[in-house]
Design a protein around this motif. Sequence first.
Motif, PDB file in Angstrom:
ATOM      1  N   GLY A  91      28.137 -11.365  -1.954  1.00 48.82           N
ATOM      2  CA  GLY A  91      27.491 -11.077  -3.224  1.00 48.82           C
ATOM      3  C   GLY A  91      25.979 -11.146  -3.134  1.00 48.82           C
ATOM      4  N   SER A 117      24.782  -8.285  -1.022  1.00 53.79           N
ATOM      5  CA  SER A 117      24.822  -7.039  -1.791  1.00 53.79           C
ATOM      6  C   SER A 117      23.712  -6.992  -2.838  1.00 53.79           C
ATOM      7  N   TRP A 118      23.436  -8.120  -3.484  1.00 51.92           N
ATOM      8  CA  TRP A 118      22.360  -8.171  -4.481  1.00 51.92           C
ATOM      9  C   TRP A 118      20.991  -7.915  -3.847  1.00 51.92           C
ATOM     10  N   VAL A 155      27.657 -10.436  -9.219  1.00 49.22           N
ATOM     11  CA  VAL A 155      27.792 -11.564  -8.287  1.00 49.22           C
ATOM     12  C   VAL A 155      28.282 -12.797  -9.042  1.00 49.22           C
TER      13      VAL A 155
END
Length: 121
Positions: A26, A29-30, A40
């Motif tokens: 998460g 990806s953020w 997230v």
Amino acid sequence: MRLVSKLNIALTLLNNTLLFAVATIGIWSWMGDAATVGAVAIAIGLVLRLHGMSHWIMWELSGLFENLGMAIDGMNTVAQPRLVGDASDADVLTAEEGRIEYTHVRFHIWQRQGRYRGICR
């Protein structure tokens, strides 16, 4: 209970691994603009919810195993063979009336060293 303890340890390890993996993916990806902070947060919240639910299921499972063990112990206590049997030349018992009558029965209590003892003859 040993099996439940082993399952509980394995479940805790799996839940913590899942939480770490989801948080890592998460955040990664953020940082790459592939996910929002809200996505997230929701993913981590769902993992934490799964963590709580899986531990609740393990709690109920251990209670089930405990109750099964108590039922088996109770059946082993109750379902014992009779130790007293009829004599080989015993007459067949026939009950003509529905009552029990005791004759020549005495009960006596006396005190010895601070305790009461009884004899029934």
